[in-house]
Design an enzyme around this catalytic site. Structure first.
Site, PDB file in Angstrom:
ATOM      1  N   GLU A 291       0.890  -1.249  -0.027  1.00  0.00           N
ATOM      2  CA  GLU A 291       0.008   0.077  -0.022  1.00  0.00           C
ATOM      3  C   GLU A 291       0.676   1.230   0.069  1.00  0.00           C
ATOM      4  O   GLU A 291       0.592   2.282  -0.632  1.00  0.00           O
ATOM      5  CB  GLU A 291      -0.903  -0.075   1.181  1.00  0.00           C
ATOM      6  CG  GLU A 291      -1.869  -1.065   1.459  1.00  0.00           C
ATOM      7  CD  GLU A 291      -1.312  -2.298   2.033  1.00  0.00           C
ATOM      8  OE1 GLU A 291       0.034  -2.581   2.011  1.00  0.00           O
ATOM      9  OE2 GLU A 291      -2.109  -2.631   3.127  1.00  0.00           O
TER      10      GLU A 291
ATOM     11  N   ARG B  56      13.428 -25.504  -4.237  1.00  0.00           N
ATOM     12  CA  ARG B  56      14.138 -24.967  -3.185  1.00  0.00           C
ATOM     13  C   ARG B  56      14.258 -23.439  -3.087  1.00  0.00           C
ATOM     14  O   ARG B  56      14.278 -23.017  -2.036  1.00  0.00           O
ATOM     15  CB  ARG B  56      15.367 -25.709  -3.442  1.00  0.00           C
ATOM     16  CG  ARG B  56      15.527 -27.239  -3.379  1.00  0.00           C
ATOM     17  CD  ARG B  56      17.175 -27.624  -3.598  1.00  0.00           C
ATOM     18  NE  ARG B  56      17.086 -29.178  -3.314  1.00  0.00           N
ATOM     19  CZ  ARG B  56      18.118 -30.054  -3.856  1.00  0.00           C
ATOM     20  NH1 ARG B  56      19.294 -29.337  -4.464  1.00  0.00           N
ATOM     21  NH2 ARG B  56      17.927 -31.069  -3.513  1.00  0.00           N
TER      22      ARG B  56
ATOM     23  N   THR C  83      20.629 -39.161   4.430  1.00  0.00           N
ATOM     24  CA  THR C  83      20.997 -38.902   3.106  1.00  0.00           C
ATOM     25  C   THR C  83      22.114 -38.109   2.816  1.00  0.00           C
ATOM     26  O   THR C  83      22.699 -38.118   2.052  1.00  0.00           O
ATOM     27  CB  THR C  83      19.685 -37.677   2.919  1.00  0.00           C
ATOM     28  OG1 THR C  83      18.293 -38.531   2.995  1.00  0.00           O
ATOM     29  CG2 THR C  83      19.655 -37.022   1.534  1.00  0.00           C
TER      30      THR C  83
ATOM     31  N   ASP D  66      24.490 -39.508   0.186  1.00  0.00           N
ATOM     32  CA  ASP D  66      24.394 -38.916  -1.033  1.00  0.00           C
ATOM     33  C   ASP D  66      25.598 -37.604  -0.959  1.00  0.00           C
ATOM     34  O   ASP D  66      25.686 -37.230  -2.257  1.00  0.00           O
ATOM     35  CB  ASP D  66      23.245 -38.409  -1.545  1.00  0.00           C
ATOM     36  CG  ASP D  66      22.292 -39.590  -1.903  1.00  0.00           C
ATOM     37  OD1 ASP D  66      22.871 -40.681  -1.912  1.00  0.00           O
ATOM     38  OD2 ASP D  66      21.209 -39.347  -1.721  1.00  0.00           O
TER      39      ASP D  66
ATOM     40  N   VAL E  48      12.351 -40.086   7.485  1.00  0.00           N
ATOM     41  CA  VAL E  48      12.083 -38.732   7.863  1.00  0.00           C
ATOM     42  C   VAL E  48      10.691 -38.435   7.329  1.00  0.00           C
ATOM     43  O   VAL E  48       9.937 -37.640   8.219  1.00  0.00           O
ATOM     44  CB  VAL E  48      13.363 -37.946   7.610  1.00  0.00           C
ATOM     45  CG1 VAL E  48      12.959 -36.197   7.465  1.00  0.00           C
ATOM     46  CG2 VAL E  48      14.578 -38.166   8.005  1.00  0.00           C
ATOM     47  N   HIS E  49      10.528 -38.813   6.198  1.00  0.00           N
ATOM     48  CA  HIS E  49       9.216 -38.368   5.763  1.00  0.00           C
ATOM     49  C   HIS E  49       8.080 -38.883   6.517  1.00  0.00           C
ATOM     50  O   HIS E  49       7.038 -38.486   6.961  1.00  0.00           O
ATOM     51  CB  HIS E  49       8.978 -38.831   4.182  1.00  0.00           C
ATOM     52  CG  HIS E  49       9.824 -38.109   3.149  1.00  0.00           C
ATOM     53  ND1 HIS E  49      10.167 -38.771   2.012  1.00  0.00           N
ATOM     54  CD2 HIS E  49      10.426 -37.018   3.151  1.00  0.00           C
ATOM     55  CE1 HIS E  49      10.916 -38.050   1.331  1.00  0.00           C
ATOM     56  NE2 HIS E  49      10.995 -36.863   2.197  1.00  0.00           N
TER      57      HIS E  49
HETATM   58 ZN   LIG Z   1       0.972  -2.714   6.021  1.00  0.00          ZN
END
Ligand SMILES: [Zn+2]
Ligand SMILES: [Zn+2]
Ligand SMILES: [Zn+2]
Ligand SMILES: [Zn+2]
Lengths: 367, 367, 367, 367
Positions: free
Chosen positions: C53, C185, C197, C201, C297-298
């Site tokens: 605004e 990401r 992981t 990896d 983990v998931h």
């Molecule tokens: Zn504001």
């Protein structure tokens, strides 16, 4: 979807593929199913030949017995070289009949169903009705009114002109549109123009497509002004019929007759009444007519509410000219509120041009 | 897509949103990016106010330094109340400029880029060029030719008529099309009609949309036949300019002037030359004009190759009438091969009507 | 469409273009209109900088007075370096405010509107509400729950595997999908993986796109088993935070701290509680987290109802293997009826792969 | 389009409508055209009945003479109760043959064409070839390899699971997907599962659609562990064949035989070799098999390169569980680079689920 609509769609596909070869008969397709397997397919191929149901029953053989027949039009109760199809269905031992549309002819509509039901056969009506009805728009009119379904065709500039003020008209639309017109001609039994079109353009009026059927060429010519050397008189590519008036010269008539042209001398003392033309064409079993100009011929038909469909090819061009002819002349309607509205309209691009399709609606307030 | 096209698209979106409020200036949008973050957006809001780049630089503040500015039009080299934008970009410390299109004005085209490059700023030209060019079709003509971009608008039956043979014309198109016309009017600085249209229809010629800007109303009237009580004279809803000829009556002129109407007395002894009208409008900084009839006015402009765009609303109606006026009258071209072809055509359905858009191409063989 | 939705759509477009650069603040856009002309546009660019605004009011200058402001989110009543926007709107003399969505934070929702209405300003709420709400799905959760919006991402074979039974996993998806992951990401403030992981990896976990922002790398590692030479420890491409348990070795912790890694020692004696992790991330103003594996983990996050969105890249491959790991391991739910259903699902083709998006719905029977 | 493709499309439509009722024969359609009119249509209805060409020739009658026949598959040179179709075409006096695809069987491919050409008939090959080939993917394999075309079907969660870790599996997919499976079953001659699926779920394995044909139910059961009261043994809804090993108990075998179950005792001492099963099914003229689990059965077939097509129904659910079974178990491939890729993939939404279709490609580097 292996149900009613699946089988009826197959019948419709086969029916539609015969477009242009069944006149004046309707397009009809049929499928017989027994024990969840299709055992016969049929389609009406040509007037005077077996109806769709007969072909399907023949293919099914013994397997028709106890089966269900799908047919896009109510089986007939009386006509046809192969006898009433309703009776053939009964005799084949079919137990169930699924129909898309009843016969449009009020005189016989429902008679086929009656025969079937009296034989204890279960009848279902209305599967894919709208599609089946539209497929036979030509036949549906013809069989009821005994008059041809009339399509107005024009190739026009965006400003409605079909020629310049000097009457030059070659070419308005592109080759793609003109090719489409040949397809239209192939689908109509006759093509109609005013004599001025013959005098000015000397057209062939044939369907120049690979396997096109040439329509009968109909010329409105109240004074028999048609040149004896015009192509429609001399080329023998299709029949030519001329509608003339009482005032036409007898010698010219003889000359034309000797060329094999058919002459219809109508009741008008000096003009040809388009309503009389249409009635005569109906008597001659002409179920479909394509009108291709010029603008005053179009106007006569429109003002008499005789146009059933309009197909307009708009070239993306502007030509101008207060005196350049438009594709719809005559007097015209006096009030814009009286204009003929077209419904079910569609417009598609064909090459650089736009093809418009619509159906005139004459009864105001009817919808 | 967080790359050149992503940022330029954002600049284009902001530019286009200002359609109708920047005349006679072009639509321009700008985005500044620094260290992979957008740090400023700007758009040109109104003639006489800061250019898009200035707004973006102000929003970015210190972060403009070292950044990349995306702008849909080449930054200016000289004009504008806020000084040359090319200099402002340099002074803001911007290191890279990505431009959609060069300035269409041959007099200054490339000057902005020259200033930037001499300042060692990297310049890329042509990202989303086509889109940016089309967005300013009006401005691109005006800035180069100093003449307005002229759009012919007509609401017509399928047979090209804009009234019946009795000159009844209410209504041809549906409310949806007429609403669309109000939008068109809002986008043009002026609307032009012949005096016959005023006499016959007494139109308001305003943009009746919620926040519409009314265009200046321009009347071609060689004899000052306009009724003193016509709405365009009395309603004060927008300015009215009348182009007349030498033969016009002085008393009538005074009466009109006293109503606040502006009178342009052109050089013609008895007729108004449309080329002179267009040149005068250009001098008055009118960058866009919508021509709304009638058919002879349209013809004058078309025959003089003055129409830049055509927008036609086709009602799905047929009215007929050899004497019913079409939207393009005059003499017209003599050969169909001389018809003006329209390119970049498009057609869309609006309610029951079809809206056609196309661009006349006057130079045959140019493509 | 030059009405409420036209202006709000413009505000939305500008808001959305800032995706990824306003965290933890929401995307907000604004447009000011006066006398039917756009006089200012604004968008929130970055946390700590002026709200949308304020930018729009600055661009409008004097023209804000008497105008209408469109804003995609309720103007704030208290926060922001530039003071409450509701007050700024009042002071700018704006007469009407059109809002897409109220503030999602129940503590302050409606307060901005209250200030405006008490100032006699007309307020309209709900224009493009659904679109505005979805645009800020991350912020809407964060501001209400003070916890990050969590997206589960997996690249999987059709049979749900993320590696072979020998743990070979290079590559499952195509380059196009992997590029898309880099975009994901870039849009998240943090990326979270289990230590396995990292061990298996040794990933970089960065956003390899032209102008990508690297998210903070978060590793769950209860025993600090992370290799000191792993990329996330040594490459300094982004911050790395490790969440560990009470049992973690102090010497290893020191070695990691000396590398600049941040260590969060959670309350668990030997395990890291994911709920505690999420709460801590919320306290650290991390509003969005992308979880990239592995399957256990998931599972921890899903079983705790912590996943807000799932983005799955299916490669059209079958690998098989009873012991090959899937992207969702753990114990799993016991009854199929207890499976977590996803709603608002969509699937699109990316190169040869299919990208699936859906939103877990934890409250059964809620719809 | 009233040309080759028009007629071949009609033949293809009629051929496809017979899907599921011609096994082990291919789908074939035919159209005869003479003098630009369709004079006959035909389709192969059922193995043991006339070929498509025969039906079309019968419908055409005398009009076949001098005509052109369109047929989706090369006319046969030897087999069929109605004799070689190539000879029938010759004897009908047909002058031209248009063929979509040659016979896929290398032993006879080209023989039909040879007969036709030696009879002086003009032959055109390849009109709508791709479409005709795909329509008969099942037959094309079967006729060449004498082995069934095998489709793997699975209904799975997004994480590849077909049951929870407690082996609960009801229901994964929605009713719409399960209905689609019944259609798949209808299109296959046999359905194959492992005995564990029978023990756990006691399925009917029938095609529950209005006019569905139930496939033969094939169970792989090396030890004849199948319960005597399982539905596939007792319900008599379709034939049930069990493939077992040498170690199977003779008493159990007798009990099953007495129930009408067919037992195939394969060569394996204690296991059932899937390659032997497939070869046997081919010998039994089973041209298509749908494999419906479980995961280790799927793996056996995939690892032996026996799956021709995969149809996977993904429910938008996540269930998790390291020990929850996926639809593809076994050992699996060791390297991700060895994964079986699927080509010609497609994915469509069915209710809330997603249906994936793909074709395994076993020969790497072949494309
Ligand atoms: Zn504001
Ligand atoms: Zn009949
Ligand atoms: Zn400038
Ligand atoms: Zn054969």
């Amino acid at each position: 979807m292996t149900d009613h609509t699946f089988y009826m769609d197959l019948a419709l596909q086969n029916a539609k593929a015969m477009k242009g070869q069944t006149d004046p008969n309707p397009l009809v397709g049929s499928v017989i199913v027994n024990d969840n397997q299709i055992v016969g397919i049929g389609t009406h191929l040509k007037a005077g030949e077996p109806h769709a149901e007969i072909h399907a029953i023949r293919m099914a053989g013994e397997k028709a017995k106890g089966g269900t027949i799908y047919v896009t039009l109510e089986p007939c109760s009386h006509h046809g070289r192969t006898g009433p199809c309703a009776v053939a269905i009964k005799e084949a031992g079919i137990k169930k009949v699924v129909i898309a549309t009843l016969d449009p002819n009020p005189v016989v509509s429902g008679n086929g169903v009656k025969i079937l039901e009296e034989a204890g056969i279960e009848v279902t009506i209305g599967v894919r009705e709208e599609e089946a009805r539209k497929m036979n728009e030509v036949f549906n009119k013809f069989i009821v009114e005994k008059k041809p379904f009339i399509t107005l065709k024009a190739g026009t500039t965006l400003d409605g002109k079909i020629a310049t003020h000097t009457l030059d008209s070659k070419w308005i639309t592109t080759a793609a549109s003109r090719q489409d017109v040949h397809q239209l001609r192939n689908e109509n039994m006759a093509i109609l123009v005013g004599v001025n079109t013959v005098i000015e353009d000397d057209p062939e009026l044939t369907a120049r497509i690979p396997n096109g059927r040439n329509p009968i060429r109909i010329i409105l010519d109240s004074s028999l002004r048609i040149p004896l050397d015009s192509k429609v008189v001399t080329d023998k590519l299709a029949d030519t019929w001329i509608f003339t008036s009482q005032k036409a010269d007898g010698e010219k008539e003889k000359a034309l007759l000797s060329q094999g042209v058919k002459i219809y001398r109508t009741n008008g003392s000096s003009r040809v009444d388009v309503k009389e033309v249409v009635a005569t064409l109906g008597e001659q079993l002409i179920s479909s007519v394509l009108i291709e100009g010029g603008g005053s011929v179009h106007a006569s038909f429109l003002e008499n509410h005789l146009i059933d469909k309009a197909v307009l090819y708009f070239a993306p061009k502007l030509i101008g000219g207060k005196n350049a002819p438009t594709f719809l002349e005559g007097t015209g309607f006096a009030k814009m509120a009286d204009a003929v509205e077209l419904t079910d309209t569609d417009i598609i691009k064909i090459g650089q041009d736009f093809k418009f399709i619509g159906y005139p609606r004459y009864e105001k307030g009817d919808m």
